[in-house]
Design a protein around this motif. Structure first.
Motif, PDB file in Angstrom:
ATOM      1  N   ASN A  48       0.820  -1.221   0.000  1.00 48.50           N
ATOM      2  CA  ASN A  48       0.000   0.000   0.000  1.00 48.50           C
ATOM      3  C   ASN A  48       0.851   1.267   0.000  1.00 48.50           C
ATOM      4  O   ASN A  48       0.421   2.303  -0.517  1.00 48.50           O
ATOM      5  CB  ASN A  48      -0.951   0.017   1.197  1.00 48.50           C
ATOM      6  CG  ASN A  48      -2.057  -0.996   1.056  1.00 48.50           C
ATOM      7  OD1 ASN A  48      -2.339  -1.495  -0.035  1.00 48.50           O
ATOM      8  ND2 ASN A  48      -2.696  -1.317   2.166  1.00 48.50           N
ATOM      9  N   ASP A  49       2.044   1.207   0.568  1.00 49.65           N
ATOM     10  CA  ASP A  49       2.937   2.367   0.528  1.00 49.65           C
ATOM     11  C   ASP A  49       3.324   2.697  -0.907  1.00 49.65           C
ATOM     12  O   ASP A  49       3.365   3.868  -1.292  1.00 49.65           O
ATOM     13  CB  ASP A  49       4.200   2.104   1.358  1.00 49.65           C
ATOM     14  CG  ASP A  49       3.913   1.995   2.842  1.00 49.65           C
ATOM     15  OD1 ASP A  49       3.276   2.913   3.392  1.00 49.65           O
ATOM     16  OD2 ASP A  49       4.309   0.985   3.431  1.00 49.65           O
ATOM     17  N   PHE A  50       3.587   1.681  -1.698  1.00 48.78           N
ATOM     18  CA  PHE A  50       3.976   1.899  -3.095  1.00 48.78           C
ATOM     19  C   PHE A  50       2.802   2.378  -3.941  1.00 48.78           C
ATOM     20  O   PHE A  50       2.967   3.225  -4.818  1.00 48.78           O
ATOM     21  CB  PHE A  50       4.596   0.620  -3.671  1.00 48.78           C
ATOM     22  CG  PHE A  50       5.883   0.247  -3.002  1.00 48.78           C
ATOM     23  CD1 PHE A  50       7.074   0.855  -3.366  1.00 48.78           C
ATOM     24  CD2 PHE A  50       5.911  -0.680  -1.972  1.00 48.78           C
ATOM     25  CE1 PHE A  50       8.266   0.542  -2.727  1.00 48.78           C
ATOM     26  CE2 PHE A  50       7.094  -1.017  -1.333  1.00 48.78           C
ATOM     27  CZ  PHE A  50       8.276  -0.395  -1.710  1.00 48.78           C
ATOM     28  N   ILE A  51       1.616   1.866  -3.652  1.00 50.43           N
ATOM     29  CA  ILE A  51       0.409   2.326  -4.351  1.00 50.43           C
ATOM     30  C   ILE A  51       0.165   3.794  -4.042  1.00 50.43           C
ATOM     31  O   ILE A  51      -0.077   4.613  -4.939  1.00 50.43           O
ATOM     32  CB  ILE A  51      -0.803   1.455  -3.967  1.00 50.43           C
ATOM     33  CG1 ILE A  51      -0.624   0.042  -4.506  1.00 50.43           C
ATOM     34  CG2 ILE A  51      -2.106   2.084  -4.456  1.00 50.43           C
ATOM     35  CD1 ILE A  51      -1.587  -0.981  -3.924  1.00 50.43           C
ATOM     36  N   MET A  52       0.244   4.136  -2.761  1.00 57.47           N
ATOM     37  CA  MET A  52       0.037   5.526  -2.346  1.00 57.47           C
ATOM     38  C   MET A  52       1.113   6.436  -2.935  1.00 57.47           C
ATOM     39  O   MET A  52       0.823   7.557  -3.357  1.00 57.47           O
ATOM     40  CB  MET A  52       0.024   5.603  -0.820  1.00 57.47           C
ATOM     41  CG  MET A  52      -0.340   6.946  -0.264  1.00 57.47           C
ATOM     42  SD  MET A  52      -2.054   7.368  -0.540  1.00 57.47           S
ATOM     43  CE  MET A  52      -2.059   9.001   0.172  1.00 57.47           C
ATOM     44  N   ALA A  53       2.348   5.959  -3.000  1.00 56.83           N
ATOM     45  CA  ALA A  53       3.438   6.753  -3.584  1.00 56.83           C
ATOM     46  C   ALA A  53       3.162   7.044  -5.058  1.00 56.83           C
ATOM     47  O   ALA A  53       3.360   8.178  -5.518  1.00 56.83           O
ATOM     48  CB  ALA A  53       4.775   6.033  -3.424  1.00 56.83           C
TER      49      ALA A  53
END
Length: 74
Positions: free
Chosen positions: A55-60
């Motif tokens: 989810n961190d990469f999606i949000m980024a």
């Protein structure tokens, strides 16, 4: 994940931060945000697992898209 975004003035930086805040609420994934005149910094890290989650990469990626839209306005 940490990224600094540069803008033409304080108003654009604030508008970007507000947009990231709206996105974070919609995604249920909240970055650390800091900003000032002409810049904003976004930090993504999942505290619950003490590391990075997909989810961190999606949000980024979504935050980068917002940054591109706001950069065009500056």
């Amino acid at each position: 994940i940490r990224r600094r975004f540069d803008f033409g003035d304080f108003a654009d930086a604030l508008a970007f931060v507000n947009s990231v805040g709206g996105l974070a609420e919609a995604e249920g994934h909240h970055p650390d945000l800091s900003f000032g005149w002409g810049y904003a910094e976004v930090v993504l890290f999942t505290h619950k697992i003490h590391g990075l989650h997909p989810n961190d990469f999606i949000m980024a990626a979504k935050t980068n898209q917002l940054g591109q839209r706001f950069a065009k306005r500056s």
